[in-house]
Design a protein around this motif. Structure first.
Motif, PDB file in Angstrom:
ATOM      1  N   ILE A  30      20.946   3.345   4.543  1.00 50.33           N
ATOM      2  CA  ILE A  30      20.026   3.466   3.425  1.00 50.33           C
ATOM      3  C   ILE A  30      18.895   2.461   3.586  1.00 50.33           C
ATOM      4  CG2 ILE A  30      21.805   4.274   1.840  1.00 50.33           C
ATOM      5  CD1 ILE A  30      21.969   1.482   0.662  1.00 50.33           C
ATOM      6  N   SER A  31      17.825   2.709   2.861  1.00 48.31           N
ATOM      7  CA  SER A  31      16.689   1.795   2.873  1.00 48.31           C
ATOM      8  C   SER A  31      16.160   1.653   1.463  1.00 48.31           C
ATOM      9  CB  SER A  31      15.586   2.308   3.808  1.00 48.31           C
ATOM     10  OG  SER A  31      15.115   3.577   3.373  1.00 48.31           O
ATOM     11  N   ASN A  32      15.502   0.535   1.212  1.00 46.19           N
ATOM     12  CA  ASN A  32      14.920   0.296  -0.098  1.00 46.19           C
ATOM     13  C   ASN A  32      13.588   1.021  -0.177  1.00 46.19           C
ATOM     14  OD1 ASN A  32      13.294  -1.098  -2.236  1.00 46.19           O
ATOM     15  ND2 ASN A  32      15.202  -2.241  -2.440  1.00 46.19           N
ATOM     16  N   ASN A  33      13.477   1.937  -1.132  1.00 41.24           N
ATOM     17  CA  ASN A  33      12.271   2.752  -1.282  1.00 41.24           C
ATOM     18  C   ASN A  33      11.240   1.979  -2.088  1.00 41.24           C
ATOM     19  OD1 ASN A  33      10.569   4.928  -1.146  1.00 41.24           O
ATOM     20  ND2 ASN A  33      11.465   5.984  -2.887  1.00 41.24           N
ATOM     21  N   SER A  34      10.423   1.179  -1.405  1.00 32.63           N
ATOM     22  CA  SER A  34       9.542   0.245  -2.114  1.00 32.63           C
ATOM     23  C   SER A  34       8.060   0.455  -1.829  1.00 32.63           C
ATOM     24  CB  SER A  34       9.924  -1.196  -1.768  1.00 32.63           C
ATOM     25  OG  SER A  34       9.814  -1.421  -0.368  1.00 32.63           O
ATOM     26  N   TYR A  35       7.676   1.501  -1.097  1.00 30.59           N
ATOM     27  CA  TYR A  35       6.263   1.705  -0.786  1.00 30.59           C
ATOM     28  C   TYR A  35       5.499   2.089  -2.043  1.00 30.59           C
ATOM     29  CZ  TYR A  35       2.019   3.393   1.476  1.00 30.59           C
ATOM     30  OH  TYR A  35       0.711   3.581   1.855  1.00 30.59           O
ATOM     31  N   ASP A  36       4.381   1.431  -2.288  1.00 28.74           N
ATOM     32  CA  ASP A  36       3.608   1.720  -3.500  1.00 28.74           C
ATOM     33  C   ASP A  36       2.125   1.940  -3.207  1.00 28.74           C
ATOM     34  OD1 ASP A  36       2.897  -0.850  -2.852  1.00 28.74           O
ATOM     35  OD2 ASP A  36       3.276  -1.709  -4.831  1.00 28.74           O
ATOM     36  N   GLY A  37       1.813   2.334  -1.960  1.00 27.17           N
ATOM     37  CA  GLY A  37       0.413   2.625  -1.637  1.00 27.17           C
ATOM     38  C   GLY A  37      -0.468   1.407  -1.782  1.00 27.17           C
ATOM     39  N   ASN A  38      -1.584   1.568  -2.532  1.00 26.81           N
ATOM     40  CA  ASN A  38      -2.478   0.422  -2.736  1.00 26.81           C
ATOM     41  C   ASN A  38      -2.036  -0.471  -3.887  1.00 26.81           C
ATOM     42  OD1 ASN A  38      -3.264   1.815  -5.071  1.00 26.81           O
ATOM     43  ND2 ASN A  38      -5.181   2.570  -4.176  1.00 26.81           N
ATOM     44  N   GLY A  39      -0.870  -0.182  -4.440  1.00 26.01           N
ATOM     45  CA  GLY A  39      -0.307  -1.039  -5.487  1.00 26.01           C
ATOM     46  C   GLY A  39      -0.917  -0.838  -6.859  1.00 26.01           C
ATOM     47  N   LYS A  40      -1.808   0.125  -7.010  1.00 26.00           N
ATOM     48  CA  LYS A  40      -2.475   0.350  -8.285  1.00 26.00           C
ATOM     49  C   LYS A  40      -1.910   1.590  -8.967  1.00 26.00           C
ATOM     50  CE  LYS A  40      -6.822  -1.695  -6.676  1.00 26.00           C
ATOM     51  NZ  LYS A  40      -6.733  -2.891  -7.537  1.00 26.00           N
ATOM     52  N   THR A  41      -1.779   1.514 -10.296  1.00 26.70           N
ATOM     53  CA  THR A  41      -1.300   2.628 -11.105  1.00 26.70           C
ATOM     54  C   THR A  41      -2.346   2.986 -12.150  1.00 26.70           C
ATOM     55  OG1 THR A  41       1.010   1.961 -10.830  1.00 26.70           O
ATOM     56  CG2 THR A  41       0.508   3.445 -12.663  1.00 26.70           C
ATOM     57  N   GLY A  78       0.463  12.106 -21.923  1.00 31.75           N
ATOM     58  CA  GLY A  78       1.024  13.193 -22.710  1.00 31.75           C
ATOM     59  C   GLY A  78      -0.003  14.221 -23.141  1.00 31.75           C
ATOM     60  N   ASN A  79      -1.274  13.808 -23.262  1.00 34.63           N
ATOM     61  CA  ASN A  79      -2.329  14.730 -23.687  1.00 34.63           C
ATOM     62  C   ASN A  79      -3.207  15.180 -22.523  1.00 34.63           C
ATOM     63  OD1 ASN A  79      -1.490  14.351 -26.357  1.00 34.63           O
ATOM     64  ND2 ASN A  79      -2.812  12.551 -26.609  1.00 34.63           N
ATOM     65  N   SER A  80      -2.773  14.944 -21.316  1.00 30.36           N
ATOM     66  CA  SER A  80      -3.619  15.172 -20.156  1.00 30.36           C
ATOM     67  C   SER A  80      -3.902  16.656 -19.921  1.00 30.36           C
ATOM     68  CB  SER A  80      -2.966  14.577 -18.910  1.00 30.36           C
ATOM     69  OG  SER A  80      -3.747  14.835 -17.761  1.00 30.36           O
ATOM     70  N   THR A  81      -5.120  16.919 -19.455  1.00 29.20           N
ATOM     71  CA  THR A  81      -5.486  18.277 -19.021  1.00 29.20           C
ATOM     72  C   THR A  81      -5.428  18.395 -17.496  1.00 29.20           C
ATOM     73  OG1 THR A  81      -7.836  17.682 -18.930  1.00 29.20           O
ATOM     74  CG2 THR A  81      -6.996  18.584 -21.017  1.00 29.20           C
ATOM     75  N   ALA A  82      -4.947  17.363 -16.836  1.00 30.45           N
ATOM     76  CA  ALA A  82      -4.850  17.373 -15.377  1.00 30.45           C
ATOM     77  C   ALA A  82      -3.871  18.459 -14.934  1.00 30.45           C
ATOM     78  CB  ALA A  82      -4.385  16.017 -14.862  1.00 30.45           C
ATOM     79  N   PRO A  83      -4.093  19.050 -13.769  1.00 33.25           N
ATOM     80  CA  PRO A  83      -3.215  20.124 -13.286  1.00 33.25           C
ATOM     81  C   PRO A  83      -1.910  19.617 -12.673  1.00 33.25           C
ATOM     82  CG  PRO A  83      -4.947  19.739 -11.694  1.00 33.25           C
ATOM     83  CD  PRO A  83      -5.256  18.846 -12.868  1.00 33.25           C
ATOM     84  N   PHE A  84      -1.673  18.310 -12.741  1.00 38.02           N
ATOM     85  CA  PHE A  84      -0.461  17.729 -12.164  1.00 38.02           C
ATOM     86  C   PHE A  84       0.163  16.770 -13.172  1.00 38.02           C
ATOM     87  CE2 PHE A  84      -4.202  15.312 -10.853  1.00 38.02           C
ATOM     88  CZ  PHE A  84      -3.910  14.052 -11.371  1.00 38.02           C
ATOM     89  N   ALA A  85       1.424  16.469 -12.953  1.00 37.89           N
ATOM     90  CA  ALA A  85       2.103  15.477 -13.787  1.00 37.89           C
ATOM     91  C   ALA A  85       1.992  14.087 -13.177  1.00 37.89           C
ATOM     92  CB  ALA A  85       3.577  15.851 -13.961  1.00 37.89           C
ATOM     93  N   VAL A  86       2.099  14.026 -11.860  1.00 38.64           N
ATOM     94  CA  VAL A  86       2.021  12.727 -11.188  1.00 38.64           C
ATOM     95  C   VAL A  86       1.625  12.930  -9.733  1.00 38.64           C
ATOM     96  CG1 VAL A  86       4.453  12.720 -10.527  1.00 38.64           C
ATOM     97  CG2 VAL A  86       3.260  10.550 -10.744  1.00 38.64           C
ATOM     98  N   ILE A  87       0.883  11.970  -9.217  1.00 37.51           N
ATOM     99  CA  ILE A  87       0.622  11.859  -7.782  1.00 37.51           C
ATOM    100  C   ILE A  87       1.222  10.529  -7.356  1.00 37.51           C
ATOM    101  CG2 ILE A  87      -1.121  11.699  -5.972  1.00 37.51           C
ATOM    102  CD1 ILE A  87      -2.992  13.306  -7.749  1.00 37.51           C
ATOM    103  N   ASN A  88       2.171  10.596  -6.439  1.00 38.12           N
ATOM    104  CA  ASN A  88       2.955   9.416  -6.115  1.00 38.12           C
ATOM    105  C   ASN A  88       2.859   9.100  -4.618  1.00 38.12           C
ATOM    106  OD1 ASN A  88       4.793   7.319  -6.430  1.00 38.12           O
ATOM    107  ND2 ASN A  88       6.569   8.636  -6.226  1.00 38.12           N
ATOM    108  N   PRO A  89       2.459   7.874  -4.228  1.00 36.64           N
ATOM    109  CA  PRO A  89       2.447   7.506  -2.798  1.00 36.64           C
ATOM    110  C   PRO A  89       3.875   7.290  -2.311  1.00 36.64           C
ATOM    111  CG  PRO A  89       1.900   5.598  -4.130  1.00 36.64           C
ATOM    112  CD  PRO A  89       2.046   6.738  -5.087  1.00 36.64           C
ATOM    113  N   MET A  90       4.271   8.006  -1.267  1.00 37.71           N
ATOM    114  CA  MET A  90       5.655   7.959  -0.820  1.00 37.71           C
ATOM    115  C   MET A  90       5.863   7.075   0.402  1.00 37.71           C
ATOM    116  SD  MET A  90       7.244   9.791  -2.982  1.00 37.71           S
ATOM    117  CE  MET A  90       8.792   9.836  -2.115  1.00 37.71           C
ATOM    118  N   LEU A  91       5.036   7.302   1.433  1.00 36.95           N
ATOM    119  CA  LEU A  91       5.257   6.656   2.718  1.00 36.95           C
ATOM    120  C   LEU A  91       3.928   6.419   3.426  1.00 36.95           C
ATOM    121  CD1 LEU A  91       8.075   9.091   3.887  1.00 36.95           C
ATOM    122  CD2 LEU A  91       8.475   6.696   3.285  1.00 36.95           C
TER     123      LEU A  91
END
Length: 383
Positions: free
Chosen positions: A102-113, A340-353
């Motif tokens: 197993i590995s620790n899943n800690s990648y967070d892209g540019n670190g900004k949310t 919760g009120n978003s009109t965006a066509p996605f729920a989340v964009i998440n940096p994985m690897l």
């Protein structure tokens, strides 16, 4: 007996708790479904003495169910479940006992949310340290109750019903109320719940704050505890459990009938009878089984509602600032969560690897196919 595994929305990370009692040893057992439920059933049935003969029938051409991975831009990526919290004692024990790396899943892209409302509008919530502290207290209490539940399982063995499981340790405190009501009852503000917890329940379950508080808190756990994934793909969890038990596995095998006869149960698989079995476990959503039951009486099962959840994997150098209403050259947060009120066509964009090419692998969750928008949302997309 016919056993239907009750995989309700009490938190997907705890589905490895088997609800089956088989009784005597040396039985032949048929399992319908080769996902995490089927693999866990085979594993826990044979864990004490390896005495049962288990056969698993999976309609797809792979083992793992929603735990599946693919390769994009030279790196393996999870399509289904990404990771589990270290709080999940059963998962941690299985990894150790079966020697799964197993590995620790800690990648967070540019670190900004960023919290995106759509149409170029961003929501910038202020950190509420008081609400954060209150939530952490409740998570601590939840973990303590969960530890009590695990202690009962170690002493008494598997549970027979979901109600029995949630009663032990007082987990029904969370299953009998909604996430929004639970947070309100513990003086956690509605704004904080909406901004910080709703995105997480949306990401994991595609559900709002009306989801029960058990699932609501489970949604938060990976962000406040260590989260782990399997090197080479989480489907290896199911593969390893099945391999450990020596269970027979039959892919591309569709079960269309389950019948009880004098000498046991028979499964009609791809048009051919298989059996007899002493017990049959349905380890797949019964709403999608499309199988008939012959000479079998079961308690009525209330159909559950399911949502359609699209997962899109993209290799790109960055998110496109112009799509998000930002000036050219701006840095867009790599983790974008719709409000919760978003009109965006996605729920989340998440940096994985981070891919060997230097690109970031993004995972997008949405309720519809957004492949036509990829070239607008991202910059430097690689096929």
């Amino acid at each position: 007996a016919i056993t239907v595994m009750t995989m309700t929305m009490i938190g997907h990370v705890f589905l490895l708790l088997c609800v089956l009692f088989v009784g005597s040893y040396g039985k032949r057992i048929g399992i319908v479904g080769g996902g995490i439920g089927g693999g866990a059933t085979a594993y826990y049935l044979n864990l004490p003495n390896m005495a049962h003969r288990v056969e698993i029938f999976e309609k797809n051409n792979y083992i793992g169910g929603r735990l599946m991975h693919t390769v994009i831009d030279g790196i393996e990526c999870e399509v289904g479940g990404d990771a589990w919290s270290s709080v999940n004692t059963y998962m941690m024990e299985i990894m150790k006992d079966l020697g799964i790396p197993i590995s620790n899943n800690s990648y967070d892209g540019n670190g900004k949310t960023g919290f995106y409302e759509g149409n170029g509008i961003w929501y910038n919530p202020k950190r509420d340290l008081v609400d954060e502290a209150k939530l952490l207290v409740q998570i601590g209490l939840f973990r303590a109750r969960l530890a009590d539940n695990y202690a009962v399982r170690q002493k008494s063995g598997p549970f027979k019903t979901v109600d029995e499981f949630t009663h032990d340790g007082g987990l029904d405190t969370y299953t009998q109320t909604s996430t929004s009501d639970f947070m309100s009852e513990h003086a956690i503000s509605g704004l904080f719940t909406w901004a910080d917890i709703l995105p997480l329940t949306s990401i994991i379950y595609d559900q709002g704050l009306s989801i029960n508080a058990f699932a609501g808190i489970v949604s938060v756990l990976p962000s406040v505890t260590d989260a782990y994934t399997v090197q080479g793909g989480n489907s290896q969890i199911v593969e390893a459990m099945i391999a450990f038990t020596g269970a027979g596995q039959y892919l591309n095998s569709t079960v269309t009938e389950i019948a009880r006869q004098q000498d046991g149960y028979y499964l009609t698989v791809n048009g051919d009878p298989q059996g007899p079995y002493d017990d049959v476990v349905i380890a797949t959503p019964i709403e999608f089984l499309n199988a008939s039951f012959v000479n079998i009486s079961m308690a009525p099962i209330t159909p559950r509602e399911f949502v359609e959840w699209h997962v899109t994997l993209v290799s790109a150098s960055s998110l496109n600032p112009s799509y998000f209403g930002m000036p050219a050259g701006s840095t867009v947060p790599d983790l974008v969560v719709s409000t919760g009120n978003s009109t965006a066509p996605f729920a989340v964009i998440n940096p994985m690897l981070k891919a060997p090419s230097g690109n970031t692998i993004y995972k997008i969750f949405s309720n519809s196919d957004i492949s036509s928008l990829i070239s607008s949302i991202f910059v430097g997309v690689r096929a």
